[in-house]
Design a protein around this motif. Structure first.
Motif, PDB file in Angstrom:
ATOM      1  N   ARG A   1       1.353   4.137  -2.960  1.00 26.25           N
ATOM      2  CA  ARG A   1       1.168   5.576  -2.783  1.00 26.25           C
ATOM      3  C   ARG A   1       2.406   6.338  -3.237  1.00 26.25           C
ATOM      4  NH1 ARG A   1      -1.073   8.650   2.676  1.00 26.25           N
ATOM      5  NH2 ARG A   1      -0.717  10.786   1.946  1.00 26.25           N
ATOM      6  N   THR A   2       3.567   5.787  -2.965  1.00 26.90           N
ATOM      7  CA  THR A   2       4.812   6.399  -3.428  1.00 26.90           C
ATOM      8  C   THR A   2       4.822   6.528  -4.953  1.00 26.90           C
ATOM      9  OG1 THR A   2       6.081   5.548  -1.547  1.00 26.90           O
ATOM     10  CG2 THR A   2       7.325   6.157  -3.522  1.00 26.90           C
TER      11      THR A   2
ATOM     12  N   TYR B   1      -5.147   7.716  -5.178  1.00 24.46           N
ATOM     13  CA  TYR B   1      -4.845   6.570  -4.304  1.00 24.46           C
ATOM     14  C   TYR B   1      -6.109   6.027  -3.645  1.00 24.46           C
ATOM     15  CZ  TYR B   1      -2.447   3.942  -0.595  1.00 24.46           C
ATOM     16  OH  TYR B   1      -2.011   2.961   0.261  1.00 24.46           O
TER      17      TYR B   1
ATOM     18  N   GLU C   1      -6.880  11.483   4.527  1.00 28.60           N
ATOM     19  CA  GLU C   1      -5.799  10.670   5.094  1.00 28.60           C
ATOM     20  C   GLU C   1      -6.373   9.588   6.004  1.00 28.60           C
ATOM     21  OE1 GLU C   1      -2.707  10.323   4.620  1.00 28.60           O
ATOM     22  OE2 GLU C   1      -1.804  12.186   3.886  1.00 28.60           O
TER      23      GLU C   1
ATOM     24  N   TYR D   1       0.801  -1.222   0.000  1.00 28.37           N
ATOM     25  CA  TYR D   1       0.000   0.000   0.000  1.00 28.37           C
ATOM     26  C   TYR D   1       0.836   1.274   0.000  1.00 28.37           C
ATOM     27  CZ  TYR D   1      -3.431  -3.520   1.096  1.00 28.37           C
ATOM     28  OH  TYR D   1      -4.209  -4.648   1.054  1.00 28.37           O
ATOM     29  N   GLU D   2       1.772   1.393   0.924  1.00 30.66           N
ATOM     30  CA  GLU D   2       2.613   2.578   0.964  1.00 30.66           C
ATOM     31  C   GLU D   2       3.473   2.672  -0.293  1.00 30.66           C
ATOM     32  OE1 GLU D   2       2.545   5.217   2.986  1.00 30.66           O
ATOM     33  OE2 GLU D   2       0.754   4.212   3.754  1.00 30.66           O
ATOM     34  N   GLU D   3       3.924   1.515  -0.778  1.00 31.64           N
ATOM     35  CA  GLU D   3       4.709   1.499  -2.010  1.00 31.64           C
ATOM     36  C   GLU D   3       3.893   2.049  -3.186  1.00 31.64           C
ATOM     37  OE1 GLU D   3       6.255  -1.891   0.569  1.00 31.64           O
ATOM     38  OE2 GLU D   3       4.364  -0.895   0.129  1.00 31.64           O
TER      39      GLU D   3
END
Length: 517
Positions: free
Chosen positions: A222-223, A243, A505, A218-220
Motif C-alpha cells: 500500500r505504501t 490497492y 478501508e 500488504y502494508e508495504e
C-alpha cells in the motif's frame, strides 16, 4: 528532494522521492538505462562488422560473422529460462540487479577477447544478462506504473534501445579510424556503463506492489501504491481503489489454485490463450525483417549500392536518430490510439516497404554498373522508412503488450517465454540472413514480406485491445469479468466514479486477512 523509506521485502533497501512524478522519472530511467544495452549491442556490431581492425583481427567470413553476432541471442535464448523464476521468487528489482551484474561480466570478457571462442562466450553472457534484466524490468514497470502512464513508461523502456544504438553508432564512427584493436575494444568496454547506471538507480525506486502483496507484504504494498499514485498519501481514493483491486484479484487467483510455477502458463485454456496472444509480440517483432538492418546494415547497403565504409557508418548514425523519433511517435500512438491499431498500421507499412526494397534491389543487382544515383538513394530511403515503421509499433510494444495481456501468476514466465521465442528465432535469423542476402540477394526481402502478411492477419483476428485498463481490469477481456468490486481506476481518477473511503478501508482490511490466510 526528501526521500521516503519504501519497504521492499528484500535485501536491497529503497528510499524513494515523495513526488510521484519524480519517482515515475526514476522508474523509467532505471529500466531504460539497461535497455540501452541491447540497442548499443546491435548498433555496435553493425559498426564493428564494417571495421577492418575487427574483421581482420578475428579473420571473419560470412559464417563466423554470423556466429559472433548471433551468440548474444544464444544467451538470450537461455536467459528467459531463469528470468521469470528469478523475478517471481526474489523480486523484480533483485532480478534486474543480477541481470546487470551478469551483463557487466560479459562486457569485460568481450573487451578482453583474444579469439572468436572468447568473444562468443562473452556475448553469451551479455545475452543472458540482458534477457534477465530486460524481462524483470518489463514486468516491474508494468506492475509499478500507474495505468495512466503505463503505455509511456513501459513503451519508453524499449524506445531507449535506439539511444543505446545511437551512442554505439557515434562511438564506432569515432573509433573507426583507429588502426589498433581498440577500434573495437573501446566500444565493447563502454557497453557496460548502462548496467552500472541501472544498479546505481535501483536503491531509489520501490519494489513492485503486486509482488509485495503476493509475498504477504500488504502494508508495504500500500505504501508503494501511494508513492506511485498520490505523492505518498495512503488514503487517497485512487490509492485505495488500486490497492483493493490488486487484493481482490490475488484472492481470486488463490481460490482458483493459481501458482507461480512455469507450468501455470499452459495449465488452463484461458492461460494458454493469454500466453499465445501476449507472447506473440516477441516472435512477431523478430521475424518482420528488421534483423537485416539491425545487425547487417553493411550487407543491406551493399545490395543498394552504398559500399564505402565511412558512408555506411554515417548511415548507421542517421538511421538510429530516425528510429528513435519514430519510436517516440509510436509510443504516443500506442498510448492514445491503442496497441492493436498501431501494430496493424506498422505491420502493413512494413510489408509495403519490403516489396519496394526487394524490387529496387533487384533492379540494382541486374545491372550495378548502370544503376543511377536516384535508384541507390531511393533504395536507401525506403530501407530507412522500413526501420522507422518497425519502430512505431514493435519497439514500444515488445515489453508493453505481453505483461498487459497476462495475469499475475503467468506474467513473468509468460514474458520470459515471449523473449525465449524471440531469441530462439533470432539465433536462427541472425546467423542465416547474411548467408541468404549473399546467396539470393533481393529475393530475401520478398520472402520476408510474404510471411509478414500472415502476421497482419493473426494480429487482426486474435489480438485484444488493452488501452486504458489496469492490469487487473484486463482480466475482464479473458475471464468475462473483473475480479474486484471497486470501480475502474481511471473512472475514479477522473471523477466519473466515487468510492466510500471508510467502507473501502474496512473492505481492504478484510480482504488482506483473507488473502493472508
Amino acid at each position: 528532494m526528501p526521500l521516503q523509506k519504501s519497504p521492499t521485502g528484500t535485501w536491497l533497501p529503497a528510499r524513494v522521492p515523495q513526488s510521484t512524478i519524480t519517482l515515475a522519472i526514476l522508474l523509467v530511467l532505471c529500466s531504460m538505462v539497461q535497455s540501452t544495452t541491447g540497442g548499443y549491442d546491435g548498433s555496435m556490431l553493425n559498426g564493428l562488422n564494417i571495421l577492418p581492425p575487427y574483421t581482420d583481427y578475428f579473420n571473419l567470413n560470412a559464417a563466423t560473422t554470423g556466429l559472433n553476432t548471433a551468440s548474444v541471442f544464444i544467451g538470450g535464448f537461455f536467459g528467459p529460462m531463469a528470468a521469470g523464476v528469478m523475478a517471481d521468487k526474489f523480486g523484480r528489482r533483485i532480478a534486474i540487479f543480477w541481470g546487470c551484474i551478469i551483463t557487466i561480466v560479459g562486457v569485460i570478457l568481450q573487451t578482453a577477447a583474444q579469439n572468436i571462442a572468447m568473444f562468443v562466450v562473452a556475448r553469451v553472457f551479455i545475452g543472458f544478462g540482458t534477457a534477465v534484466d530486460g524481462i524483470a524490468a518489463g514486468v516491474y514497470l508494468s506492475e509499478t506504473f500507474p495505468s495512466r502512464w503505463r503505455a509511456w513508461g513501459v513503451g519508453l523502456f524499449n524506445d531507449f534501445y535506439y539511444v543505446g544504438a545511437l551512442i554505439a553508432a557515434g562511438i564506432t564512427l569515432g573509433t573507426g579510424k583507429w588502426q589498433s584493436t581498440w577500434a573495437w575494444r573501446a566500444p565493447s568496454l563502454f557497453q557496460g556503463i548502462f548496467s552500472i547506471m541501472c544498479i546505481m538507480i535501483l536503491p531509489f525506486v520501490p519494489e513492485s506492489p503486486r509482488w509485495l502483496i503476493h509475498e504477504g507484504y500488504y502494508e508495504e504494498a500500500r505504501t508503494v501504491v501511494a508513492q506511485t499514485n498520490a505523492d505518498g498519501n495512503p488514503s487517497d481514493p485512487v490509492v485505495l481503489t488500486v490497492y483493493k483491486e490488486i487484493l481482490d484479484t490475488l484472492e481470486w487467483e488463490k481460490k482458483e489454485g493459481r501458482t507461480m510455477s512455469p507450468k501455470e502458463i499452459i495449465k488452463t485454456p484461458v492461460a494458454r490463450k493469454r500466453l499465445l496472444i501476449g507472447m506473440s509480440a516477441g516472435p512477431f517483432s523478430c521475424v518482420v525483417g528488421n534483423i537485416i538492418a539491425s545487425y547487417y546494415l553493411t550487407y543491406e547497403l551493399d545490395t543498394a549500392g552504398v559500399t564505402d565504409s565511412t558512408d555506411q557508418l554515417k548511415a548507421n548514425v542517421v538511421l538510429n536518430v530516425w528510429c528513435l523519433g519514430c519510436a517516440l511517435a509510436g509510443t504516443h500512438l500506442v498510448a492514445n490510439w491503442g496497441r492493436k491499431g498501431t501494430a496493424l498500421l506498422s505491420q502493413t507499412l512494413l510489408v509495403i516497404c519490403l516489396f519496394i526494397i526487394g524490387g529496387l534491389s533487384k533492379k540494382y543487382a541486374d545491372n550495378p554498373n548502370a544503376a543511377s544515383n536516384s535508384l541507390i538513394y531511393g533504395n536507401v530511403a525506403v530501407m530507412f522508412l522500413f526501420q522507422g515503421f518497425y519502430s512505431i509499433a514493435w519497439t514500444p510494444l515488445l515489453y508493453l503488450y505481453p505483461p498487459e495481456v497476462m495475469n499475475y501468476s503467468i506474467r513473468a514466465n509468460g514474458l520470459a517465454f515471449s523473449q525465449f521465442m524471440l531469441n530462439a528465432l533470432a539465433v536462427l535469423l541472425v546467423f542465416v540472413e547474411p548467408i541468404g542476402i549473399v546467396n539470393i540477394g533481393w529475393k530475401m526481402y520478398m520472402v520476408n514480406a510474404s510471411w509478414d502478411i500472415i502476421i497482419i492477419v493473426l494480429i487482426a483476428v486474435y489480438w485484444v485491445e488493452t488501452k486504458g485498463r489496469t492490469l487487473e481490469e484486463i482480466d475482464a477481456i479473458f475471464e468475462g469479468q473483473k475480479h474486484s468490486t471497486v470501480p475502474d481506476v481511471e473512472a475514479v481518477r477522473k471523477g466519473e466514479a466515487t468510492v466510500n473511503l471508510a467502507e473501502l478501508e474496512k473492505e481492504v482490511a478484510a480482504t488482506a486477512l483473507i488473502v493472508e490466510k
